[in-house]
Design an enzyme around this catalytic site. Sequence first.
Site: not given
Length: 354
Positions: A106, A153
Amino acid sequence: DTQKAGQVGLRGDKNIIYYKINNKFWYFLFLLGSQLGDEAFSAFFFSFWFWNLDASIGRRLVLVWNIVMYIGQGLKDIIRWPRPSMPPVVQLEQKWSLEYGMPSTHAMIGLAVPTAAVMFTLAKYEYPQVVGVCIVSTWCILVCCSRMYLGMHSLADILAGLVLSALLLVWVLPLVHYGDSFLVCSPLAPAVTVSLSVLAVWFYPGSDRWTPARGDTTAALGCYLGVQLGQWLNFQLGILQHSASNPPYLIQSPNMQEGGLMLLRVFIGGLVAILTRAVVKPLTYQTACYILNTDKDTLSQQEHHISNKKKLAADLFYKFLTWMTVCFTVTFLSPLVFRLVGCDREGFYTELTF
């Protein structure tokens, strides 16, 4: 902003955590930021470039996205660094939890795509550079912060993704820019792109467990191949030509009529893509089952596992061909439908700028 309310047991190796969203603004803002790297937004974003903005830039953006996505996803299955555990974090997007976390794709896409868009448009259109810097900064920050807020994350994943993406852009942007003429005009282009795409699927790095990463990457490879074949066929048939004027061009805001036509093209093109997927997906899956000497019901009852080669092969086969066909309609079939209906975009078939 997310408050843990309790921990009641285990399901497999996952803790079950109840939580409450205390700040709706940050939650929905970062949920939106996360969507900037998801498949649904990518499908809309790239299609919008072809149908309403500039196809010559759109096909470059798809290739940049494809290369960065492939390298990032492949490294995840090589490094095999797990995502932040829950607890202490709360993973608010469970659909990504099966994948590994290092590096954050991402974050990689969140830097690569807007940067490429700004670089390619600045070379062709006149607008203040500060606008481009603001777009890249806002997009990238929103995506990166969303991944940590949603618990998907760690900071290390994000920073690694940003550094890797920046290093890739140094050579990916020139490669994509100068390779565009070959990919669109050369009679050999389909042989090269088909061969490289198939090899990329075949030699994708293996993992120690099944994750959606390989399937998603295969779908991305199919997307680019469909886009490239569509644009290549437009040129080979003589309907894609150079513009009568040379860049740089001025950016003009659409009037009410043009805005309505843009929405109409999105609606018609989206409908064509949805119908194509509805037809091609079961057809390609059934074809895969026939080739593998199995049936759909048998595979659907089996769990995903790296040792289940037939299920894996069928999954990759249908995703690759389905998304290749869908994206082929985006760049070849849908523009023809627009012209037939009378809502085609002036200039679509003259965007051959190299």
